[in-house]
Write a protein that holds these residues in place. Structure first.
Motif, short mmCIF file in Angstrom:
data_model
loop_
_atom_site.label_atom_id
_atom_site.label_comp_id
_atom_site.label_asym_id
_atom_site.label_seq_id
_atom_site.Cartn_x
_atom_site.Cartn_y
_atom_site.Cartn_z
N ASP A 41 0.20 -1.35 -0.49
CA ASP A 41 -0.08 -0.29 -0.01
C ASP A 41 0.87 1.34 0.14
OD1 ASP A 41 -2.45 -1.20 0.37
OD2 ASP A 41 -2.66 -1.56 2.10
N LEU A 42 0.73 1.79 -0.48
CA LEU A 42 0.94 3.59 -0.74
C LEU A 42 -0.49 4.73 -0.66
CD1 LEU A 42 3.75 2.60 -4.19
CD2 LEU A 42 4.35 2.80 -0.74
N VAL A 101 0.55 6.28 11.82
CA VAL A 101 -0.89 5.55 11.64
C VAL A 101 -2.50 5.88 11.52
CG1 VAL A 101 -2.25 5.01 14.22
CG2 VAL A 101 -0.10 5.39 14.23
N GLY A 102 -1.47 7.60 11.17
CA GLY A 102 -3.09 7.86 10.10
C GLY A 102 -3.31 7.70 9.31
N LYS A 103 -1.94 7.43 8.15
CA LYS A 103 -1.85 6.92 7.02
C LYS A 103 -2.15 8.20 5.80
CE LYS A 103 -3.58 2.04 6.32
NZ LYS A 103 -4.04 1.14 6.13
N LYS A 104 -1.00 9.54 6.94
CA LYS A 104 -0.97 10.75 6.00
C LYS A 104 0.31 10.20 4.99
CE LYS A 104 -1.04 14.21 8.31
NZ LYS A 104 -0.73 15.41 9.14
N PHE A 105 1.18 9.15 5.33
CA PHE A 105 2.40 8.90 4.56
C PHE A 105 2.74 7.30 4.32
CE2 PHE A 105 3.09 11.90 8.18
CZ PHE A 105 3.60 11.39 9.08
N ASP A 106 3.74 7.41 3.83
CA ASP A 106 4.02 5.58 3.64
C ASP A 106 5.14 5.23 5.07
OD1 ASP A 106 2.45 5.22 1.99
OD2 ASP A 106 4.43 6.09 0.38
N ALA A 107 5.75 6.48 5.23
CA ALA A 107 6.85 5.70 6.68
C ALA A 107 7.44 7.14 7.13
CB ALA A 107 8.33 4.94 5.11
N VAL A 229 7.08 2.17 9.75
CA VAL A 229 6.10 1.82 8.63
C VAL A 229 4.88 1.11 8.84
CG1 VAL A 229 5.77 0.80 6.82
CG2 VAL A 229 8.29 1.72 7.49
N HIS A 230 3.82 1.74 8.67
CA HIS A 230 2.53 1.09 9.55
C HIS A 230 2.60 -0.02 8.99
CE1 HIS A 230 -1.76 1.03 10.03
NE2 HIS A 230 -1.93 1.97 9.87
N LYS A 231 2.39 -0.91 10.68
CA LYS A 231 2.19 -1.99 10.42
C LYS A 231 1.08 -2.83 9.82
CE LYS A 231 3.05 -2.04 15.68
NZ LYS A 231 3.57 -3.56 15.65
N ASP A 232 0.12 -2.11 9.25
CA ASP A 232 -0.98 -3.02 7.89
C ASP A 232 0.35 -3.50 6.61
OD1 ASP A 232 -2.35 -3.13 9.76
OD2 ASP A 232 -3.84 -1.85 9.28
N ASN A 233 1.69 -3.02 6.38
CA ASN A 233 2.12 -2.95 5.18
C ASN A 233 3.69 -3.47 5.79
OD1 ASN A 233 2.63 -2.19 2.45
ND2 ASN A 233 2.92 0.14 2.64
N LEU A 236 6.03 -3.06 2.73
CA LEU A 236 7.02 -2.34 2.37
C LEU A 236 8.68 -2.09 3.80
CD1 LEU A 236 7.53 -0.05 1.35
CD2 LEU A 236 6.06 1.76 2.93
N THR A 237 7.98 -2.57 4.96
CA THR A 237 8.79 -2.86 5.76
C THR A 237 10.15 -3.05 5.35
OG1 THR A 237 8.34 -2.50 7.28
CG2 THR A 237 9.62 -3.57 7.87
N ASN A 238 9.84 -5.18 4.31
CA ASN A 238 11.01 -5.76 3.75
C ASN A 238 11.20 -4.73 2.91
OD1 ASN A 238 10.36 -7.99 5.76
ND2 ASN A 238 8.47 -8.71 4.61
N ALA A 239 10.33 -4.14 2.01
CA ALA A 239 11.23 -3.84 0.97
C ALA A 239 12.72 -2.61 1.41
CB ALA A 239 10.05 -3.05 0.21
#
Length: 277
Positions: A41-42, A101-107, A229-233, A236-239
């Motif tokens: 997700d981005l 947490v509010g998903k304003k940005f990816d990281a 990074v958001h916990k739902d992503n 992306l953390t791995n990448a």
């Protein structure tokens, strides 16, 4: 019969068009392999949106109307490895974790140290640099020779930073700032602050830029600045971990670090050192 066939063709074309639109909408929200999003997700399709305070020179700051600094360039290098367009944004540090947490940005690539408490709200990559929490005082201050000498004194820190808890342990008189640079500058104003707790890297950079301040003793601890990074992503953390390893291996990381600090911020002897958790 001709009109009936024409209507049937138009109906089929409309259904195919709606299906295509639905597919595009899905790809915009979730990304797809091969278009640079790799399935994670981005916030913005094809872009890696990462946040920093923008007031933490030399890590993130504005120059000639553009964001620059070590953190910003690391983010750009990581985005390039992931085949994404870098999209750095700013957010006050005291609310930056809430923004993630509010998903304003990816990281967050904003010199945020990993802690167990922060890990309850976000996932973290491997460290992308190390720094020590250190006390700084005015250059002409000969009374404060170690952190204990700050007991009951006025201490400046950035709100919600890892430097706030040790400051509170030393005194009830804590002055809060949105920028470490401003706090260090206030040390040079007589009677405003007795000490500042911040990163050794930032403090030494301020000294190099002519600030009349000095360090007191050795770092109180070493902290691991990592990418949040958001916990739902988790993809992306791995990448990001893979991209970080790639820029370290190919020398890009060292090039950026040397540019801003004249040394490799990952090249540190951690044996016997207390890591902040």
């Amino acid at each position: 019969m001709g009109k009936l066939k024409l209507m049937l063709v138009m109906l089929i074309a409309s259904v195919l068009m709606l299906a295509a639109c639905g597919k595009d909408d899905d790809e915009k929200s979730t990304g797809s392999a091969g278009d640079g999003d790799a399935g994670y997700d981005l916030v913005k399709k094809g872009k890696f949106t990462y946040a920093a305070s923008g007031v933490y020179k030399p890590f993130s700051f504005e120059e000639n109307g553009e964001l620059t600094g070590f953190d910003i360039e690391i983010g750009k290098a990581l985005a390039e490895k992931m085949d994404l367009e870098p999209n750095p944004v700013t957010n006050p540090f005291e609310t930056i974790l809430q923004g993630l947490v509010g998903k304003k940005f990816d990281a967050i690539i904003g010199s945020m140290a990993y802690t167990k408490e922060r890990a309850k709200q976000a996932d973290f990559t491997e460290p992308y640099y190390y720094s020590g929490g250190m006390v700084f005082v005015a250059k002409d201050n000969d009374e404060i020779k170690n952190p204990d000498d700050l007991k009951g004194k006025k201490i400046g820190v950035v709100a919600q930073s890892t430097y706030e808890p040790p400051a509170k342990e030393l005194t009830d008189d804590v002055q809060y700032y949105t920028s470490d640079v401003v706090a260090l500058k206030d040390l040079t104003v007589k009677g405003r602050l007795d000490g500042v707790i911040t990163s050794d890297v930032v403090g030494f950079e301020a000294i190099d830029n002519g600030f009349e301040v000095k360090e007191v003793g050795k770092p109180m601890w070493v902290e691991q600045a990592s990418i949040a990074v958001h916990k739902d992503n988790p993809e992306l953390t791995n990448a990001l971990d893979e991209a970080l390893k790639a820029i370290i291996d190919d020398g890009t990381y060292k090039e950026i670090s040397d540019k801003w600090f004249g040394r490799d911020l990952l090249d540190i002897d951690l044996e016997g050192v207390e890591l902040l958790e």
